[in-house]
Scaffold this active site. Structure first.
Site, PDB file in Angstrom:
ATOM      1  N   GLY A 106      43.499  41.559  35.254  1.00  0.00           N
ATOM      2  CA  GLY A 106      42.504  41.830  34.219  1.00  0.00           C
ATOM      3  C   GLY A 106      43.037  42.676  33.085  1.00  0.00           C
ATOM      4  NE  ARG A 170      41.191  38.409  37.422  1.00  0.00           N
ATOM      5  CZ  ARG A 170      41.283  39.729  37.539  1.00  0.00           C
ATOM      6  NH1 ARG A 170      42.097  40.245  38.440  1.00  0.00           N
ATOM      7  NH2 ARG A 170      40.563  40.536  36.761  1.00  0.00           N
ATOM      8  CG  ASP A 201      46.414  42.376  44.665  1.00  0.00           C
ATOM      9  OD1 ASP A 201      46.796  43.010  45.671  1.00  0.00           O
ATOM     10  OD2 ASP A 201      45.278  41.902  44.546  1.00  0.00           O
ATOM     11  CE  LYS A 227      46.534  45.125  34.928  1.00  0.00           C
ATOM     12  NZ  LYS A 227      45.500  44.146  35.330  1.00  0.00           N
ATOM     13  CB  THR A 228      44.216  48.858  37.389  1.00  0.00           C
ATOM     14  OG1 THR A 228      42.833  48.772  37.780  1.00  0.00           O
ATOM     15  CG2 THR A 228      44.812  50.069  38.069  1.00  0.00           C
ATOM     16  CG  ASP A 230      39.092  48.974  38.856  1.00  0.00           C
ATOM     17  OD1 ASP A 230      38.351  48.961  37.857  1.00  0.00           O
ATOM     18  OD2 ASP A 230      39.120  48.048  39.686  1.00  0.00           O
TER      19      ASP A 230
END
Length: 568
Positions: A106, A170, A201, A227-228, A230
């Site tokens: 994402g 993805r 992941d 990267k994220t 979250d």
């Protein structure tokens, strides 16, 4: 020969590309976007002078090192790397490099600056080098879909949000056939290195690629970038993932807005669900920035083995106390993954999956007899709309898509039911009106904050240095982030050192362990010390929009500061 691209309609390259790539046109930008393009970014001082790459001690794994060693015989145990000043310019090999870069997973604000950092490193330190951008994520590597990036094409993306420079995907590279396709692409383009920009992941996949390439004696080295939004990809050496800072500030602005709305009307409870299925970092950070009346942290719910009724009771009790003070409004923050943290709900979902996989659900409800008494009691306790979602919403594998369960709406209905019962009992005379919100994708592609812009640029620049220094299977690591940018440290951390294994389908599968909210950590402890006051007293803070100039423009997230031992 691969053609280069121009800023507004370059030519695509690679055999699998059928249509030309169209880049952004800076002429149609807003004034803010335009001003950001030419915003100069500082670099850590070690990257502005001659440097060399030195090795640290050998690494292990986050868990089950023996199994990780078996899965990664070629890259396991390698040392971390650190960039340190050098007395001469030739500390690194001076050669033209061919580097590929891919965005995976994402979107997160700042991704374009990682690519810009890699490109600028090659321009500054390895003149004549080539940077290929694989289009559409890992599938671009397997299908040999790429574009050759040049300064004109990259220019309109500098300090801009989004992943549309090369787009993301993805897909995973995990089967023998897929690894073979990746190998063929690496050989065909004569790649010296590949940078994988992604989350846990994606970086696990990056390490698998590094292992595979080294096992096949390919020269292509692989570096990851954290990267994220979250915030669940971090460790001591990787203090934060990029995008978290920007996303939280975007959400905090919107939360501040609904807080003012709640106070202005005096009649709404705003239930705000926030991104973060696996961990509650975003919810916690937004709480620290805005001071809502109620914040549910999934990790605490799991640790205390709370039920859905426990969570509902907690919300209702605070609403009752506020009603006694004349406050019939408030703001409640909920993590997207709350359902995943409640053991009884997970048991119910598992039982429903088993029933629906083997039986036809009858309208008379006889199928309910196959539920355990605890799950049946919970199912009947849930609002009818949520019951229907649990029964009908299935993914291709037959499982409930819990991310699509509108937890905020579920809690509103449950709170309404409980309050009405208390009203009939005479213990509640207030007014309750719930408003539901989901703040999710709005935070993924905003203009990156000064922090994310600079952090990402340094991550990309560092990735170039690590590749030129011969490193593979490491993640770009920039530290000492509470200090001025010039004092940031730069290096690489062995990806296997972040890994543990999970047993799936009878085999051990490597995974980078997600960083969860630590209940003994400084950010949660600060939140826990203040939440009782926030619950009753209206301590709302409205941070306003992201600032690029002025006193608040370089503020770091509360979470990062507290984790680094700095009082936020």
């Amino acid at each position: 020969m691969t053609p280069s691209l121009v800023a507004n309609g370059g030519v695509s390259a690679g055999e699998a590309v059928a249509a030309p790539v169209t880049g952004r046109v800076a002429a149609v930008y807003s004034e803010v976007q335009s001003s950001r393009i030419d915003h100069k970014l500082p670099l850590p001082s070690v990257l502005t002078k001659p440097f060399k790459v030195v090795d640290g001690p050998a690494s292990s794994a986050a868990g089950n090192p023996d199994e990780i060693a078996k899965l990664f015989p070629n890259v396991f145990g390698q040392p971390s790397a650190l960039l340190v000043p050098s007395d001469f310019d030739s500390a690194l090999p001076q050669q033209k490099l061919k580097i590929g870069v891919v965005l995976s997973g994402g979107q997160a604000p700042g991704g374009h600056n990682v690519i810009s950092g890699i490109f600028d490193y090659l321009q500054d330190r390895a003149k004549g080098s080539t940077l290929y951008g694989f289009r559409g994520g890992p599938a671009g590597i397997m299908k040999n879909k790429y574009i050759e990036l040049n300064s004109e094409y990259i220019y309109p993306y500098r300090n801009q949000g989004g992943f549309d420079m090369i787009c993301s995907g993805r897909d995973k590279i995990e089967t023998p056939e897929q690894f073979k396709q990746a190998e063929e692409t690496a050989v065909k383009l004569d790649l010296d290195g590949l940078v994988v920009i992604g989350g846990d992941d994606s970086n696990t996949n990056a390490c698998l690629l590094a292992e595979n390439f080294r096992g096949k004696n390919l020269k292509t080295r692989v570096i990851g970038c954290p990267k994220t939004i979250d915030g669940d990809l971090k460790c001591k050496e990787v203090p934060t993932s990029f995008g978290f800072d920007t996303a939280c500030k975007i959400y905090a602005e919107m939360i501040g807005n609904v807080m003012i709305d709640a106070r202005s009307t005096g009649k709404y409870y705003h239930f705000v669900r926030l991104m973060g299925r696996a961990a509650s970092h975003i919810t916690l950070e937004c709480a620290l920035q805005t001071h809502p009346n109620i914040t549910i942290i999934g990790e605490e719910v799991a640790a205390k083995k709370q039920t859905l009724k426990n969570v509902t009771d907690y919300i209702v009790n605070i609403i009752l106390k506020r009603a006694d003070l004349g406050y019939n409004y408030g703001v409640i923050l909920i993590p997207e993954g709350l359902i995943d943290f409640i053991p009884e709900v997970q048991n119910l979902i598992a039982e429903l999956n088993e029933i629906l996989a083997h039986d036809v659900v009858d309208e008379g409800g006889l199928w309910k007899n196959k539920l355990t008494s605890q799950s049946l009691q919970l199912f009947d306790f849930l609002p009818e709309a949520i019951q229907e979602q649990l029964m009908l919403e299935r993914d291709p594998h037959g499982n409930v898509q819990v991310a699509k369960i509108e937890t905020e709406k579920m809690l509103i209905q449950m709170v309404e039911t409980d309050l009405e019962k208390r009203r009939q009992e005479g213990s509640y005379n207030g007014q309750f009106k719930g408003q539901s919100h989901f703040f999710g994708y709005e935070g993924r592609c905003g203009l990156p904050t000064n922090f994310d812009s600079t952090y990402c640029y340094a991550l990309g620049y560092a990735a170039g240095a690590l590749l030129q220094g011969g490193k593979t299977g490491v993640i770009s690591s920039v530290g000492n982030l509470a200090a001025p940018v010039e004092e940031w440290t730069v290096g690489g951390t062995a990806l296997t050192s972040l890994m543990d294994v999970e047993r799936r389908h009878g085999k051990f599968k490597p995974v980078i362990k997600k960083a969860m909210v630590e209940l003994e950590g400084a950010p949660f402890k600060k939140f826990a010390s203040l939440r009782k006051d926030w619950a009753i007293n209206n301590r709302y803070i409205s941070p306003g929009p992201i600032q690029f100039h002025g006193p608040a423009s370089n503020a770091l997230s509360h979470t990062l500061l507290l984790e680094l031992g700095v009082q936020a």
